[in-house]
Design a protein around this motif. Structure first.
Motif, PDB file in Angstrom:
ATOM      1  N   VAL A 112       4.040  -6.507  13.754  1.00  0.00           N
ATOM      2  CA  VAL A 112       3.836  -7.798  13.087  1.00  0.00           C
ATOM      3  C   VAL A 112       2.465  -7.847  12.425  1.00  0.00           C
ATOM      4  N   PHE A 113       1.438  -7.410  13.135  1.00  0.00           N
ATOM      5  CA  PHE A 113       0.071  -7.509  12.639  1.00  0.00           C
ATOM      6  C   PHE A 113      -0.436  -6.188  12.056  1.00  0.00           C
ATOM      7  N   PHE A 114       0.428  -5.235  11.839  1.00  0.00           N
ATOM      8  CA  PHE A 114       0.044  -3.976  11.189  1.00  0.00           C
ATOM      9  C   PHE A 114      -0.021  -4.208   9.676  1.00  0.00           C
ATOM     10  N   ASP A 115      -1.168  -3.896   9.062  1.00  0.00           N
ATOM     11  CA  ASP A 115      -1.392  -4.114   7.633  1.00  0.00           C
ATOM     12  C   ASP A 115      -0.997  -2.837   6.879  1.00  0.00           C
ATOM     13  N   ALA A 116       0.170  -2.851   6.271  1.00  0.00           N
ATOM     14  CA  ALA A 116       0.667  -1.663   5.579  1.00  0.00           C
ATOM     15  C   ALA A 116      -0.181  -1.324   4.360  1.00  0.00           C
TER      16      ALA A 116
ATOM     17  N   VAL B 193       3.457   3.185   2.404  1.00  0.00           N
ATOM     18  CA  VAL B 193       3.653   2.764   3.794  1.00  0.00           C
ATOM     19  C   VAL B 193       4.559   1.538   3.799  1.00  0.00           C
ATOM     20  N   ARG B 194       5.603   1.565   4.640  1.00  0.00           N
ATOM     21  CA  ARG B 194       6.532   0.444   4.753  1.00  0.00           C
ATOM     22  C   ARG B 194       6.742   0.090   6.227  1.00  0.00           C
ATOM     23  N   LYS B 195       6.915  -1.208   6.473  1.00  0.00           N
ATOM     24  CA  LYS B 195       7.247  -1.696   7.811  1.00  0.00           C
ATOM     25  C   LYS B 195       8.739  -1.986   7.876  1.00  0.00           C
ATOM     26  N   LEU B 196       9.405  -1.426   8.865  1.00  0.00           N
ATOM     27  CA  LEU B 196      10.843  -1.609   9.046  1.00  0.00           C
ATOM     28  C   LEU B 196      11.069  -2.265  10.409  1.00  0.00           C
TER      29      LEU B 196
ATOM     30  N   GLY C  67      10.753  -2.241  14.789  1.00  0.00           N
ATOM     31  CA  GLY C  67       9.699  -1.416  15.382  1.00  0.00           C
ATOM     32  C   GLY C  67       9.495  -0.061  14.740  1.00  0.00           C
ATOM     33  N   GLU C  68       9.557   0.044  13.411  1.00  0.00           N
ATOM     34  CA  GLU C  68       9.428   1.354  12.754  1.00  0.00           C
ATOM     35  C   GLU C  68       8.490   1.240  11.558  1.00  0.00           C
ATOM     36  N   VAL C  69       7.719   2.313  11.336  1.00  0.00           N
ATOM     37  CA  VAL C  69       6.842   2.436  10.175  1.00  0.00           C
ATOM     38  C   VAL C  69       7.219   3.714   9.443  1.00  0.00           C
ATOM     39  N   SER C  70       7.381   3.621   8.127  1.00  0.00           N
ATOM     40  CA  SER C  70       7.726   4.768   7.290  1.00  0.00           C
ATOM     41  C   SER C  70       6.548   5.103   6.387  1.00  0.00           C
ATOM     42  N   ILE C  71       6.137   6.380   6.393  1.00  0.00           N
ATOM     43  CA  ILE C  71       4.997   6.841   5.592  1.00  0.00           C
ATOM     44  C   ILE C  71       5.458   8.009   4.732  1.00  0.00           C
ATOM     45  N   ALA C  72       5.251   7.893   3.428  1.00  0.00           N
ATOM     46  CA  ALA C  72       5.572   8.968   2.484  1.00  0.00           C
ATOM     47  C   ALA C  72       4.277   9.420   1.821  1.00  0.00           C
ATOM     48  N   LEU C  73       3.999  10.718   1.876  1.00  0.00           N
ATOM     49  CA  LEU C  73       2.738  11.264   1.381  1.00  0.00           C
ATOM     50  C   LEU C  73       2.971  12.247   0.240  1.00  0.00           C
ATOM     51  N   THR C  74       2.003  12.300  -0.654  1.00  0.00           N
ATOM     52  CA  THR C  74       1.923  13.345  -1.668  1.00  0.00           C
ATOM     53  C   THR C  74       0.544  13.979  -1.539  1.00  0.00           C
ATOM     54  N   GLU C  75       0.522  15.189  -1.011  1.00  0.00           N
ATOM     55  CA  GLU C  75      -0.762  15.840  -0.753  1.00  0.00           C
ATOM     56  C   GLU C  75      -1.255  16.593  -1.991  1.00  0.00           C
TER      57      GLU C  75
END
Length: 333
Positions: free
Chosen positions: A147-151, A169-172, A175-183
């Motif tokens: 709830v208080f996680f700042d995406a 970064v997305r909040k689902l 209770g799930e967080v999705s992170i997609a990275l481009t390195e």
């Protein structure tokens, strides 16, 4: 009244009139008998309120204090003081800080109790980074609630990591967080002033080399070598199988390259046509196995000759060999 008890005739005439006849209309009432409007100063509202408050205060003073104060007030004051004392001791004793260190901020604790903790984190696009490094950069741990996680703030922190070019970064819920990275793609290692950095193809520093994850990358050394790393890699690719023996390249005065081989040998390339000089080195290895010789350095800067510097032992053995050859020639003569 006469002796017979009768009223005089004039009085009877007056009393014989009906009551209505005795009444007079307001117009016939003398002005002296009409009510007179008071034209003096009127009592203001504030003065009336003040008089009312004074009367109330006098009536309250008349009531004893024991009857005006609620009987349970002392109990509530004692409980409030006890609660305040316990809270102050809890905070000043460090227990409140320990509680936050172990379980997080109160808002996160409450959200987790209600079932909104972060139970799962999915990360895509990992290459050079580890999952733990991504979680730390995003600020996610077991004490964080969804709830208080700042995406958006987590995205900014991830993109501030040198090895990450873009992040989403997305909040689902629940209770799930999705992170997609481009390195950023690591291109080479750059050593300058005793420090080692990971660089991109355009020479941009990605990160400082703190571990062995990128030890497989080619190494360039010297000032401005990061911006010329593409030249060295193109030269290295032309060496064919011999490239596996080239460990690093040092840019000399911004003009030419010196190669360091895996056996410690230094190879000095010319400023112009270094590809041709490197092919000569490949031929020397193929024909004479120079990498197995006791040679410290090979100078290929002259197109018509090869200059080799031997080690002290090899130089001494070479000198003795030449002396023995000269003696043999002298004896035969």
């Amino acid at each position: 009244m006469d002796g017979g008890g009768r009223l005089p005739r004039s009085v009877k005439a007056m009393t014989a009139k009906p009551v209505s006849a005795q009444r007079r209309s307001p117009a016939t009432v003398p002005a002296a008998r009409l009510p007179v409007r008071h034209s003096g100063p009127q009592l203001l509202v504030g003065e009336r309120q003040g008089r009312w408050m004074r009367r109330t205060r006098r009536s309250a003073i008349a009531v004893p204090l024991s009857q005006r104060v609620p009987s349970s007030l002392g109990t509530w004051l004692a409980l409030g003081f006890l609660t305040l004392s316990l809270g102050a001791g809890f905070v000043m004793g460090g227990h409140w800080q320990n509680l936050q260190d172990n379980y997080g901020e109160p808002r996160h604790m409450l959200a987790r109790v209600l079932g909104f903790g972060i139970d799962r984190v999915t990360i895509s696009g990992l290459s050079g980074l580890s999952e733990q490094e991504v979680l730390v950069a995003a600020g996610i741990d077991s004490k964080t609630s969804l709830v208080f996680f700042d995406a958006d703030e987590a995205r900014k922190q991830l993109e501030a990591t040198p090895l990450i070019r873009e992040a989403a970064v997305r909040k689902l819920y629940p209770g799930e967080v999705s992170i997609a990275l481009t390195e950023r793609d690591p291109y080479a290692l750059w050593q300058v002033k005793g420090e080692l950095f990971v660089i991109a193809a355009d020479g941009t520093v990605i990160d400082k080399m703190d571990d062995g994850r990128f030890a497989y990358l080619p190494l360039v050394v010297g000032k401005d070598a990061n911006n010329r790393a593409g030249e060295y890699l193109a030269l290295r690719n032309q060496a064919g199988p011999f490239a596996q023996h080239i460990r690093a390249a040092t840019l000399i005065s911004g003009r030419r390259w010196n190669l360091k081989l895996d056996n410690g040998m230094d190879v000095r390339l010319p400023e112009t046509k270094p590809e041709a000089a490197l092919q000569r080195l490949v031929s020397l290895e193929s024909d004479f196995r120079v990498l197995e010789k006791d040679v410290l350095a090979i100078d290929l800067r002259q197109p018509d000759r090869v200059v080799m510097r031997l080690s002290e032992e090899a130089a001494a053995a070479r000198a003795d060999q030449l002396k023995s050859k000269s003696k043999k020639k002298g004896g035969e003569a």
